[in-house]
Design an enzyme around this catalytic site. Structure first.
Site, PDB file in Angstrom:
ATOM      1  N   ALA A  28       3.624   3.606  24.474  1.00 17.77           N
ATOM      2  CA  ALA A  28       3.709   4.565  25.584  1.00 17.77           C
ATOM      3  C   ALA A  28       4.492   4.056  26.786  1.00 17.77           C
ATOM      4  CB  ALA A  28       2.302   4.960  26.006  1.00 17.77           C
ATOM      5  N   SER A  29       4.894   2.771  26.768  1.00 15.57           N
ATOM      6  CA  SER A  29       5.678   2.288  27.916  1.00 15.57           C
ATOM      7  C   SER A  29       7.160   2.500  27.690  1.00 15.57           C
ATOM      8  CB  SER A  29       5.451   0.788  28.128  1.00 15.57           C
ATOM      9  OG  SER A  29       4.112   0.560  28.396  1.00 15.57           O
ATOM     10  N   ASP A  31      10.938   4.198  26.575  1.00 12.09           N
ATOM     11  CA  ASP A  31      11.838   5.223  27.050  1.00 12.09           C
ATOM     12  C   ASP A  31      11.557   6.593  26.426  1.00 12.09           C
ATOM     13  OD1 ASP A  31      13.934   5.060  28.728  1.00 12.09           O
ATOM     14  OD2 ASP A  31      15.405   5.329  27.099  1.00 12.09           O
ATOM     15  N   LEU A  32      11.286   6.574  25.123  1.00 11.63           N
ATOM     16  CA  LEU A  32      11.100   7.834  24.396  1.00 11.63           C
ATOM     17  C   LEU A  32       9.907   8.614  24.960  1.00 11.63           C
ATOM     18  CD1 LEU A  32      12.037   9.425  21.803  1.00 11.63           C
ATOM     19  CD2 LEU A  32      10.090   8.367  20.672  1.00 11.63           C
ATOM     20  N   ASP A 258      22.461   4.717  12.193  1.00  9.60           N
ATOM     21  CA  ASP A 258      21.895   5.356  13.385  1.00  9.60           C
ATOM     22  C   ASP A 258      22.002   6.880  13.319  1.00  9.60           C
ATOM     23  OD1 ASP A 258      20.799   5.266  16.041  1.00  9.60           O
ATOM     24  OD2 ASP A 258      22.783   5.736  16.828  1.00  9.60           O
ATOM     25  N   HIS A 263      20.925  12.229  10.773  1.00  8.79           N
ATOM     26  CA  HIS A 263      21.290  13.525  11.366  1.00  8.79           C
ATOM     27  C   HIS A 263      22.403  14.227  10.570  1.00  8.79           C
ATOM     28  CE1 HIS A 263      18.852  11.893  14.427  1.00  8.79           C
ATOM     29  NE2 HIS A 263      19.770  11.349  15.180  1.00  8.79           N
TER      30      HIS A 263
HETATM   31  C1  BG6 Z   1      19.762   9.233  18.037  1.00 10.82           C
HETATM   32  C2  BG6 Z   1      20.608   8.009  17.957  1.00 10.82           C
HETATM   33  O1  BG6 Z   1      19.022   9.399  16.861  1.00 10.82           O
HETATM   34  O2  BG6 Z   1      20.603  10.360  18.216  1.00 10.82           O
HETATM   35  C3  BG6 Z   1      21.436   7.859  19.213  1.00 10.82           C
HETATM   36  O3  BG6 Z   1      19.768   6.867  17.806  1.00 10.82           O
HETATM   37  C4  BG6 Z   1      22.236   9.108  19.456  1.00 10.82           C
HETATM   38  O4  BG6 Z   1      22.303   6.745  19.119  1.00 10.82           O
HETATM   39  C5  BG6 Z   1      21.343  10.323  19.419  1.00 10.82           C
HETATM   40  O5  BG6 Z   1      22.829   8.986  20.746  1.00 10.82           O
HETATM   41  C6  BG6 Z   1      22.155  11.602  19.475  1.00 10.82           C
HETATM   42  O6  BG6 Z   1      21.271  12.676  19.672  1.00 10.82           O
HETATM   43  P1  BG6 Z   1      21.717  13.952  20.485  1.00 10.82           P
HETATM   44  O7  BG6 Z   1      20.543  14.856  20.416  1.00 10.82           O
HETATM   45  O8  BG6 Z   1      22.039  13.491  21.876  1.00 10.82           O
HETATM   46  O9  BG6 Z   1      22.930  14.478  19.789  1.00 10.82           O
END
Ligand code: BG6
Length: 519
Positions: A28-29, A31-32, A258, A263
């Site tokens: 909980a400390s 950034d996310l 990453d 994604h």
């Molecule tokens: C995160 C990556 O999963 O997605 C980051 O770890 C990246 O490096 C980010 O900047 C991008 O997400 P968004 O929503 O800003 O396109």
């Protein structure tokens, strides 16, 4: 908060339960928690989606009072607030249910007392039998934390009536073997239906729209196949370099792990999957995994279908931008890629032979995520194509139709067509049929990805989360590339910060006479 009719209906969930639950954030400390999770929970509550009773407990190593925790999050909320202002009265009302508990995740002996403290909070709130644990920690703590929770009897047994859902943030492993090991270790303690693996891209409104657009319209779907589509381009580009303090994580990860492995491949799965038999989590994920299982490299040797790059220092808008090797916490010799592109195929009946070009990178000219479907040209060129500025026209090559889903920013759907240029000649000019979300749905703000995903966890809807077999298929594609890159003495190809990646990325398409779009 007022109990208006919207709030009432919003609180009812698909499974008939409420969103009453004890929500615990481990890590909980970080950034996310401050930037995404607690703001998302606050907005959900303000919008009437979150139960009034649910305690929210932050757990981390540092000593902190509830009050300090609440104030820290409030300060951050003010910083990132969409409108620049946060309603202090609403915050005061909401934050009454926020608590902080000191817990060192590496010390199993601290968990029983932590568990008792959760029970006390639940009792005071009048909540029982439903917990959500959010693992906002580094991945090395996933298994030890779940083990400690299990030893402290905080993971309900198979036949228990207690509901537990555990949310994991990526990365899920570093490659196929480690992802499988992680999956097996968690699988010893948690059932698959208790595990929610977050890919925040799936929480984006425009990503969900891909499914609704494809399967809610009858006119496009018949064209989504090898007969009509020439190729597909998926771009997730970012303008930023290394965000403050992120270099350590990123250098250990790189663009392929990453962003591309998760994604980008999730976008591919959504744009290429077959229609599910119903709009339920299992059926949708079954279809996605079939696509990911059918993924194949477009060539035999890795350097023919995968390209990596690393940005170098360059002038951007008159300012010297640092190269990757000059960024904070990046070793001066680092060979980590900040750009990755690949050409893949989907070996199934619908897509056989259609190239899918994927790319992602940091320090590109702009932040843009989009999927562009390029259709084949008409069989005969009956007309000349021109592009004009005022009265001055230039003959150009025939332009194929393109359907572009802009995921962010300026969320939109756009179809490029050919139309007659007014005048005495038969000339065609490319035109765009555009739909912009902010114009089409003026009154409706696009919700934040984390708001949607957290609500789905509370509702018990796992449609927008990655299943273990999806993850496995994604790692199967990228692991040989990671191994080849990491085992090679070569450095990634350089590209100047503020450009669209290294020359090799252009060559990937040029060999087949194609070009990347300039989004
Ligand atoms: C995160 C990556 O999963 O997605 C980051 O770890 C990246 O490096 C980010 O900047 C991008 O997400 P968004 O929503 O800003 O396109």
């Amino acid at each position: 908060m007022s109990e208006g009719s919207t709030a009432e209906s919003a609180r009812g969930t698909a499974d008939g339960s409420t969103t009453d639950a004890c929500i615990v954030i481990f890590g909980a400390s970080g950034d996310l928690t401050a930037r995404k999770l607690l703001p998302a929970l606050f907005h959900l509550w303000v919008d009437g989606y979150l139960s009034d009773r649910s305690p929210i407990v932050g757990a981390a190593r540092r000593a902190k009072t509830d009050e300090e925790f609440r104030n820290e999050i409030f300060d951050n909320l003010k910083l990132i607030s969409r409108s620049g202002a946060v309603d202090a009265a609403k915050w005061a009302e909401f934050s009454k249910r926020m608590f902080y508990r000191q817990l060192d995740l590496s010390r199993p002996e601290e968990f029983p007392a932590f568990g008792e403290s959760l029970t006390e909070l639940e009792r005071a709130a009048g909540i029982a039998n439903k917990r959500v644990f959010y693992m906002a920690t580094t991945p090395d703590l996933f298994v030890p934390t779940i083990e400690s929770l299990s030893q402290a009897k905080l993971i309900p047994g198979r036949n228990s009536e207690q509901v537990l859902r555990v949310v994991f943030e990526k990365p899920f492993g570093r490659d196929l073997d480690s992802a499988r090991e992680l999956g097996a270790n968690l699988g010893r303690m948690l059932r698959e239906d208790q595990i929610y693996r977050i890919d925040h891209y799936l929480g984006k409104e425009t990503v969900q729209n891909l499914l609704l657009f494809r399967f809610g319209n009858a006119i496009f779907e018949p064209l989504f196949n090898r007969t009509h589509v020439d190729h597909v381009q998926i771009t997730v580009a970012e303008a930023q370099g290394m965000e403050h303090g992120r270099g350590g994580y990123y250098d250990n990860s790189g663009a392929l792990r990453d962003v591309l492995q998760n994604h980008v491949l999730q976008l591919l799965a959504l744009v290429a999957m077959e229609a599910p038999s119903s709009f339920r989590g299992k059926e949708i994920r079954d279809e996605k995994v079939k696509v990911l299982d059918a993924l194949a490299p477009a060539a035999n040797s890795i350097d023919k279908w995968a390209v990596r790059g690393q940005y170098t220092s360059s002038l951007i808008n008159g300012k010297q931008a640092a190269g990757y090797l000059q960024e904070d916490r990046i070793p001066p010799e680092s060979r980590t890629e900040t750009f990755a592109a690949m050409e893949v195929r989907i070996d199934n009946w619908r897509w056989a032979g259609v190239p899918f070009y994927l790319r992602t990178g940091k320090r590109m000219p702009r932040r843009v995520s989009e999927i562009a479907i390029q259709f084949k040209l008409p069989p005969l060129h009956l007309f000349k194509t021109v592009e004009c500025e005022g009265d001055i026209c230039e003959l150009v090559e025939a332009r194929p139709n393109q359907l572009v889903f802009r995921i962010q920013p300026s969320e939109s759907i756009s179809l490029t067509c050919s139309a007659k240029r007014p005048g005495m000649q038969y000339q065609i000019h490319p035109v765009n049929l555009d739909f912009a979300f902010d114009e089409g749905f003026k009154q409706l703000a696009l919700p934040e990805a984390y708001e949607r995903l957290l609500l789905d966890v509370l509702r018990g809807d796992s449609t927008l989360f990655m299943r273990n077999d999806e993850l496995d298929a994604a790692w199967r594609l990228v692991t040989p590339v990671l191994n080849a890159w990491e085992g090679s003495p070569d450095r990634p190809e350089e590209y100047a910060a503020g450009t669209w990646g290294p020359a090799g990325s252009e060559r990937l398409l040029a060999s087949a006479g194609r070009k990347w779009r300039l989004p």
